[in-house]
Design a protein around this motif. Structure first.
Motif, PDB file in Angstrom:
ATOM      1  N   THR A 263       0.582  -0.703  -0.227  1.00  0.00           N
ATOM      2  CA  THR A 263      -0.057  -0.332  -0.123  1.00  0.00           C
ATOM      3  C   THR A 263       0.704   1.017  -0.149  1.00  0.00           C
ATOM      4  O   THR A 263       0.406   2.402   1.224  1.00  0.00           O
TER       5      THR A 263
ATOM      6  N   ARG B 191      -6.635  -6.427  -2.743  1.00  0.00           N
ATOM      7  CA  ARG B 191      -8.211  -5.534  -1.937  1.00  0.00           C
ATOM      8  C   ARG B 191      -7.463  -4.596  -0.579  1.00  0.00           C
ATOM      9  O   ARG B 191      -8.325  -3.061  -0.244  1.00  0.00           O
ATOM     10  N   ASP B 192      -6.262  -4.525   0.122  1.00  0.00           N
ATOM     11  CA  ASP B 192      -5.833  -3.412   0.502  1.00  0.00           C
ATOM     12  C   ASP B 192      -5.393  -1.427  -0.097  1.00  0.00           C
ATOM     13  O   ASP B 192      -5.375  -0.824   0.282  1.00  0.00           O
TER      14      ASP B 192
ATOM     15  N   ALA C 227      -8.402  -0.370  -1.029  1.00  0.00           N
ATOM     16  CA  ALA C 227      -9.097   0.340   0.703  1.00  0.00           C
ATOM     17  C   ALA C 227      -8.506   1.154   0.163  1.00  0.00           C
ATOM     18  O   ALA C 227      -9.034   3.481   1.190  1.00  0.00           O
TER      19      ALA C 227
ATOM     20  N   ARG D 164      -9.793   4.195  -2.225  1.00  0.00           N
ATOM     21  CA  ARG D 164     -11.238   4.622  -1.467  1.00  0.00           C
ATOM     22  C   ARG D 164     -10.425   6.265  -1.005  1.00  0.00           C
ATOM     23  O   ARG D 164     -11.041   6.590  -0.655  1.00  0.00           O
TER      24      ARG D 164
END
Length: 453
Positions: A292, A335-336, A339, A342
């Motif tokens: 991330t 998916r991280d 997130a 977003r």
């Protein structure tokens, strides 16, 4: 993409250099598919590149079979796909009776309830009078009796072969439609024990079907109606090198116009490059980062926001329309990452679509922003090198795609050549992820915008 030479009908052999118009070329293949449905084939396979009208073909084939007096079942992979097909068939052919087979917890969407010709049921017996019955593969697998003369399997390359085996007793003949360049079926359990077996459950339904039935006719839809002339050659050469396709539009048929001026920042330059050429590579300094990567996450979100702030207007064969937040999507591998992006979007988080490649399959937008799966990584794993993942991310747009990545990915690929074990009986994939990534990056390098430092 599955390897090996597969039988292809003469009508499917027209290549990108054919003189016929895109519409005529595509229609010739569709007519050949429909003609094969009337012949004595146990199955017919149709390969469809991104945006080639796969769902349109499914709707047309369903109506063709129904009007010929055949009862048929349609197999999709998700509830979303089922509802979309129901809506399209019922809208185009309101005289056909349709049954929606569902689980107990299913709540019918507006797309289903809006049509009087559609009935929802938990059991096949309750919709036995319906000409067309549609359900997910998982729901079909729960049936213990009942059979149909015909089945249409949508997104057949996303379907595992073991699922096909579970439902094969429900139909006599089938049409399989799907995109061989997209993501393969996946599993959360170890599957090494089955590698190389002809019935490997992790191979796609189509690859196992053709391995055991090599005589089945295979057609290829030759035109992408989604990808613009700037994108079709890139995606075709990188992910479909032996079965290429062309865009349904020419170089001057689509245009992305920015309504307001920029301020000369790197974000503005990247947006302007994408609007002018269809591609943009927003390159951050080389660095090994966490998955991330906060800088890459902020840049990805900022590019989507800046595109909206510039007031884009899309000009195409569909006419002229502003590009709102609902027509912009952001794609990432994990998916991280989704997130984090977003969260970085702030007030735009509920308006701009942000999702993984798996969930973006089959969807279409005017503009996409992609966080490259290999950005900031120390290694190139099989997950991040899977060609289907990058193919999905790079093929969702009608006008422009902006890719965010840290510098050094080509060097990473050179330092990590494919080291996957070679197993007897496992088809070789062409192209592999290493080759596809190099091909895409080589083209993106022509549209590089370096981040302000």
């Amino acid at each position: 993409m599955s390897a090996g030479t597969r039988p292809t009908s003469p009508a499917s052999q027209a290549g990108p250099g054919a003189e016929a118009s895109p519409a005529a070329e595509a229609n010739r293949v569709v007519e050949a598919v429909l003609a094969d449905l009337a012949r004595d084939h146990r199955g017919v396979v149709v390969d469809s590149p991104p945006g080639a009208g796969k769902s349109t073909l499914v709707v047309r084939a369903a109506a063709h079979l129904a009007r010929a007096g055949e009862r048929l079942m349609i197999v999709a992979q998700t509830n979303e796909q089922v509802d979309d097909l129901i809506d399209r068939i019922a809208t185009d052919h309101p005289d056909l009776t349709i049954g929606r087979l569902s689980a107990a917890g299913y709540l019918a969407s507006d797309r289903v309830t809006a049509h009087a010709s559609v009935r929802v049921a938990l059991k096949a017996d309750d919709i036995a009078d319906r000409t067309i019955v549609i359900a997910t593969a998982a729901k079909w697998a729960t049936l213990t009796d009942g059979s149909w003369p015909w089945a249409i399997v949508d997104e057949a390359y996303q379907m595992r072969s073991d699922m096909l085996l579970r439902i094969a007793g429900r139909f006599e003949r089938a049409l399989f439609v799907g995109d061989p360049g997209q993501l393969d079926p996946f599993s959360t359990v170890e599957v090494e024990r089955w590698a190389g077996l002809s019935w490997d459950p992790m191979r796609s339904a189509v690859s196992v079907l053709l391995a055991h039935n090599p005589e089945l006719p295979v057609h290829r839809l030759p035109v992408s109606w989604r990808l613009p002339a700037s994108a079709a050659p890139v995606v075709s050469q990188a992910f479909y090198p032996f079965t290429g396709f062309r865009s349904g539009t020419g170089p001057g048929d689509r245009r992305l116009e920015l309504g307001t001026g920029g301020m000369g920042t790197s974000h503005d330059r990247a947006v302007e490059e994408a609007a002018a050429t269809g591609w943009s590579l927003y390159e951050l300094p080389a660095r090994h980062t966490l998955r991330t990567d906060s800088e890459a996450v902020r840049a990805t979100a900022a590019l989507a926001v800046r595109m909206l702030q510039r007031g884009p207007v899309a000009h195409s064969e569909r006419g002229e329309a502003p590009v709102g937040a609902d027509r912009i999507a952001i794609g990432a591998a994990h998916r991280d990452q989704v997130a984090a992006i977003r969260l970085a979007l702030g007030p735009y988080a509920g308006e701009v679509t942000v999702d993984t490649a798996n969930r973006l399959q089959g969807r279409e937008y005017d503009v996409t922003v992609v966080l490259h799966p290999l950005s900031g990584r120390r290694d190139a794993t099989a997950f991040h090198l899977e060609s289907g993942r990058l193919c999905v991310l790079a093929s969702r747009h009608r006008h422009a795609c902006l890719v965010v990545a840290r510098a050094g990915i080509p060097e990473l690929l050179d330092a990590h050549p494919s080291a996957e074990p070679v197993r007897l009986g496992v088809p070789v994939r062409f192209p592999d992820g290493w080759e596809a990534n190099q091909a895409v990056l080589a083209r993106l390098g022509e549209h590089r915008v370096r981040a302000d430092t």
